[in-house]
Design a protein around this motif. Sequence first.
Motif, PDB file in Angstrom:
ATOM      1  N   ALA A  72       0.812  -1.202  -0.153  1.00  0.00           N
ATOM      2  CA  ALA A  72       0.074   0.034  -0.032  1.00  0.00           C
ATOM      3  C   ALA A  72       0.760   1.214  -0.057  1.00  0.00           C
ATOM      4  N   GLY A  73       0.387   2.376  -0.730  1.00  0.00           N
ATOM      5  CA  GLY A  73       1.546   3.464  -0.687  1.00  0.00           C
ATOM      6  C   GLY A  73       0.590   4.762  -0.786  1.00  0.00           C
ATOM      7  N   ALA A  74       0.729   5.695   0.008  1.00  0.00           N
ATOM      8  CA  ALA A  74       0.205   7.052  -0.126  1.00  0.00           C
ATOM      9  C   ALA A  74       1.209   8.139  -0.493  1.00  0.00           C
ATOM     10  N   TYR A  75       0.856   9.120  -1.394  1.00  0.00           N
ATOM     11  CA  TYR A  75       1.728  10.194  -1.401  1.00  0.00           C
ATOM     12  C   TYR A  75       0.920  11.639  -1.579  1.00  0.00           C
ATOM     13  N   LEU A  76       1.578  12.606  -0.987  1.00  0.00           N
ATOM     14  CA  LEU A  76       1.215  13.738  -0.757  1.00  0.00           C
ATOM     15  C   LEU A  76       2.183  14.749  -1.413  1.00  0.00           C
ATOM     16  N   GLY A  77       1.676  15.363  -2.529  1.00  0.00           N
ATOM     17  CA  GLY A  77       2.653  16.309  -3.357  1.00  0.00           C
ATOM     18  C   GLY A  77       2.215  17.736  -3.315  1.00  0.00           C
ATOM     19  N   GLY A  78       2.892  18.673  -3.022  1.00  0.00           N
ATOM     20  CA  GLY A  78       2.569  20.030  -3.170  1.00  0.00           C
ATOM     21  C   GLY A  78       3.662  20.662  -3.737  1.00  0.00           C
ATOM     22  N   GLY A  79       3.668  22.203  -3.866  1.00  0.00           N
ATOM     23  CA  GLY A  79       4.748  22.845  -4.354  1.00  0.00           C
ATOM     24  C   GLY A  79       5.110  22.270  -5.960  1.00  0.00           C
ATOM     25  N   GLU A  80       6.396  21.977  -6.137  1.00  0.00           N
ATOM     26  CA  GLU A  80       6.584  21.480  -7.467  1.00  0.00           C
ATOM     27  C   GLU A  80       7.339  20.157  -7.332  1.00  0.00           C
ATOM     28  N   THR A  81       6.806  19.602  -6.395  1.00  0.00           N
ATOM     29  CA  THR A  81       7.415  18.237  -6.066  1.00  0.00           C
ATOM     30  C   THR A  81       7.225  17.258  -7.134  1.00  0.00           C
ATOM     31  N   ARG A  82       7.933  16.318  -7.452  1.00  0.00           N
ATOM     32  CA  ARG A  82       7.692  15.382  -8.384  1.00  0.00           C
ATOM     33  C   ARG A  82       7.859  13.881  -7.741  1.00  0.00           C
ATOM     34  N   ILE A  83       6.662  13.383  -7.724  1.00  0.00           N
ATOM     35  CA  ILE A  83       6.789  11.759  -7.316  1.00  0.00           C
ATOM     36  C   ILE A  83       6.626  10.668  -8.164  1.00  0.00           C
ATOM     37  N   ASP A  84       7.375   9.769  -8.160  1.00  0.00           N
ATOM     38  CA  ASP A  84       7.468   8.972  -9.284  1.00  0.00           C
ATOM     39  C   ASP A  84       7.453   7.312  -8.344  1.00  0.00           C
ATOM     40  N   VAL A  85       6.246   6.665  -8.155  1.00  0.00           N
ATOM     41  CA  VAL A  85       6.049   5.530  -7.672  1.00  0.00           C
ATOM     42  C   VAL A  85       5.924   4.372  -8.513  1.00  0.00           C
ATOM     43  N   ARG A  86       6.750   3.355  -8.091  1.00  0.00           N
ATOM     44  CA  ARG A  86       6.910   2.344  -9.164  1.00  0.00           C
ATOM     45  C   ARG A  86       6.806   0.915  -8.370  1.00  0.00           C
ATOM     46  N   SER A  87       5.995  -0.134  -8.811  1.00  0.00           N
ATOM     47  CA  SER A  87       5.968  -1.363  -8.179  1.00  0.00           C
ATOM     48  C   SER A  87       6.250  -2.387  -9.283  1.00  0.00           C
ATOM     49  N   GLU A  88       6.752  -3.184  -8.904  1.00  0.00           N
ATOM     50  CA  GLU A  88       7.012  -4.661  -9.963  1.00  0.00           C
ATOM     51  C   GLU A  88       6.871  -5.693  -8.836  1.00  0.00           C
ATOM     52  N   VAL A  89       5.807  -6.572  -9.121  1.00  0.00           N
ATOM     53  CA  VAL A  89       5.787  -7.732  -8.399  1.00  0.00           C
ATOM     54  C   VAL A  89       5.768  -8.831  -9.565  1.00  0.00           C
ATOM     55  N   SER A  90       6.549 -10.081  -9.334  1.00  0.00           N
ATOM     56  CA  SER A  90       6.821 -10.745 -10.184  1.00  0.00           C
ATOM     57  C   SER A  90       6.425 -12.232  -9.517  1.00  0.00           C
ATOM     58  N   HIS A  91       5.297 -12.725 -10.002  1.00  0.00           N
ATOM     59  CA  HIS A  91       4.901 -14.117  -9.346  1.00  0.00           C
ATOM     60  C   HIS A  91       5.863 -15.048 -10.409  1.00  0.00           C
ATOM     61  N   LEU A  92       6.822 -15.820  -9.674  1.00  0.00           N
ATOM     62  CA  LEU A  92       7.623 -16.647 -10.361  1.00  0.00           C
ATOM     63  C   LEU A  92       7.243 -17.856  -9.867  1.00  0.00           C
ATOM     64  N   SER A  93       6.234 -18.134  -9.003  1.00  0.00           N
ATOM     65  CA  SER A  93       5.972 -19.354  -8.470  1.00  0.00           C
ATOM     66  C   SER A  93       4.414 -19.618  -8.186  1.00  0.00           C
ATOM     67  N   PRO A  94       3.927 -20.731  -8.313  1.00  0.00           N
ATOM     68  CA  PRO A  94       2.487 -20.847  -8.143  1.00  0.00           C
ATOM     69  C   PRO A  94       1.764 -20.420  -7.012  1.00  0.00           C
ATOM     70  N   ARG A  95       0.638 -20.057  -7.158  1.00  0.00           N
ATOM     71  CA  ARG A  95      -0.200 -19.682  -5.966  1.00  0.00           C
ATOM     72  C   ARG A  95      -0.264 -18.634  -4.917  1.00  0.00           C
TER      73      ARG A  95
END
Lengths: 483, 419
Positions: free
Chosen positions: B265-288
């Motif tokens: 879970a992630g939450a981001y608050l940006g004001g001013g000239e903030t630059r936010i870059d959120v990335r997730s990579e979930v790799s299901h390499l095994s069953p179930r």
Amino acid sequence: MTAANPHETLEQIAGDYKYGFVTDIESELAPKGLNEDIIRFISDKKGEPAWLLDWRLKAYRHWLKMTEPTWAKVSYPDIDFQDIHYYAAPKRGKDGPKSLDEVDPELLATYEKLGIPLKERGILAGVAVDAVFDSVSVATTFKDKLKEAGVIFSSISEAVKEHPELVKKYLGSVVPYSDNFYATLNSAVFTDGTFVYVPKGVRCPMELSTYFRINEAKTGQFERTLIIAEEGSYVSYLEGCTAPMRDENQLHAAVVELVALDDAEIKYSTVQNWYPGDKQGRGGIYNFVTKRGACRGKRSKISWTQVETGSAITWKYPSCILQGDNSVGEFYSVAVTNNFQQADTGTKMIHIGRNTRSTIVSKGISAGRGQNTYRGLVRMLSGAEGARNHTQCDSLLIGDACGAHTVPYIEVKNPTAQVEHEATTSKISDDQLFYCRQRGLSAEEAVALIVNGFCKDVMLHLPMEFAVEAQKLLGVSLEGSVG
Amino acid sequence: MSAKRRNGFQMKTMAASTTNDDKLAHYRAAFEHAQASETLWRRFVELGLPARAQEAWHYADVGAFSRESWAMAAPADGAAVRSLLSELALDPATSLVLANGRVLDDKGVGSAAAGAAALHAHSLATLNEALTPRAAVITIAAGETKTLTVASLTLPAGDGEMAHPRIAIKVAAGARADLRFIFAGSAGKRYWSNPVVDITLGEGAEARLVSMAREGEQALHTGVIAATVERRARLILTELILGGRSIRRETLVDFIGEDGAADLAGAYLGGGETRIDVRSEVSHLSPRCRSRQLYRGVLDDKAFAAFQGRVYVAPHAQGSDAAQSTRSLLLQRTAEAAAKPELEIHADDVKCSHGATVGELDPDMLFYLEARGVPPAEARSMLVKAFIGEVLETIADESLRERNIDRVGRWMTGRGEGA
């Protein structure tokens, strides 16, 4: 498969592809390769004015500086752009056929096999056909009726001669010559295509249809389609394709440009069933197409519907630029990949005007070793006050060796704009199959039924003539994927 | 399988790196100074500096890595560390503190070699590995439970300094970890913090992580959490992005055993000239294995935020169950948001879905509250708290949860009136 004698193998392959035959008609071929002389040759063959030749050369010079895009999730051997004939025309008399009687009977027989409603069949079906055979239009029907309504429906080469002011005004205005690698190549070497102009306030009296055929061995097809709908007009355009059997890959890089002015509506439907390659992934068409519509006018609407079952590689993103306030863009797509087919397709909706709306419904079906990617962009620019988008992307997987991918880009620069995106991926459940089998359907019939249900939201948007064919096509395309 | 998948990514980045040679020069000096191995340098060059043409960095503030010149930060001043710790209400005796990438008091340091496979294909994680040979190491033995706060502070002497903190965590089979991370630094200085958290969860282990980025208002932050999840292990991660000039947070999860679970879970608050870059990579390499992702962002002023979430299901990872939801709220006309929720699925018996929305506060909801006498500013604040609240609810510790809800309320004071 065992190493049988080659003839047997070919027959087997041909047996699988219903439309796999080659018509033997003498063609006038340009030498292989691409250079400025070839472009001059094409332009000269078509008797084009100087401005168009200049435009082609400008595109060609730009193309030389470009590199092939690699971002799509497709892989294929390198294309040798010098190993392609860029021009092939069926031979004909000095002035071209005046009526169907003058058309080469063998050509007509080809259309018969394809079931194209030409001649009487055409009248019965109520469909006008600008049949593109390789690169030169050979016959056009219903011209008179359309003329009465003021609709111009002709090959683009004819339009260049007869309506140069319209072509000059709109050609490249939606997809500029410098747009992307394949569109730029097309701008340099396009040989023919369709031109439609619907004047102000006219509702086109019939569905317009073009059948594309790739015939001559090793001729890349570079079609260019331009449709202009003036204020308050309406046109529905059907594009359908089948291609003859071929062992070598054939390149197809078409460009389609649509322009809708105030209150105009363009409905563009495609059934694409080009040769997908055999079960081992040999051969098949490379389909790298740029399709884009500009909703320039207020309350204008452009709707793309596509059923993509063919081609070895599909790279295609029919898009809408929603410039006019309250304009509407729609994209309904079914893409099937079976065996070794790869499709990377989707749409772009660029919202510029106020209260612009767009809907995207994409259904991807992967079977065998097929790889199916939805790639789409929804961009709300800062002026897109109150704009809306809804996107629904569903993928269906049949078998454990295929892939289904979703790559949506959402970019919002206006807080009043609302964007929603949903995507799901699932497989045909054993319960669904069992239920159908229990009621006496074969495994393949059951899959066809379930898949047609899965695609219903898209099929509903196809014109009736296409819907029937498309439903059958889905079943045929997925043959051998279960059981 | 994962090596094959990542190869494609590497191949494409190679072309980009050749044109980057001159831009890499000052990194070369840093590598030499840190006596980093040639192997790491080669990997770094091959991966190339982040560029917009690389899909994973499409929305990142990539100019910062190539245009600006960064020098390694020297050890931080002790008084400054103590002062920032007290500002953050942290007790140095019970917390693990890293300052400018160095572990204070040499508590639990060890080798920096990357455990998570995903880190080998990551250019900035490679940079981190090369420039910080000693990682903070946290080991939780089988059957044990450990609660710990880790603070990574960047307190440079001047502008243009960088720090590469590295934290390696091993949660043994059946162990439980309850960890809190705080990333903070000097208020007025332009610095770059590039922390890597490399966590391995053994069979049946459980880790609850709360990560808070509260960097200085000029700071560049590019942090990665890479989790390797073994059989029946579970990761619960809550990410909060609350401050900084340009912040990128990445979560990379590799399920390498069956029946694993990850709740991100992630939450981001940006004001001013903030630059936010959120990335997730979930790799299901095994069953179930089962993954859940829930991201919420609120943007004001000229802030920009992008969320890129990718779910990968490997061939034969049957029974994978992945769901992802991302939503962004724009409070001002000048704020911008982008989302790219991506699915790549190579198995058929899977349940995968994602949903994404971008829009403004619902005028109907505001009207409802105002009609009942709630002043507009308070109504907006209530709605934003509820919106972010979905993420904060994933924090098990009640007082921490409440403090953060209050923080959102304070952030909202005086905001969002111009939309």
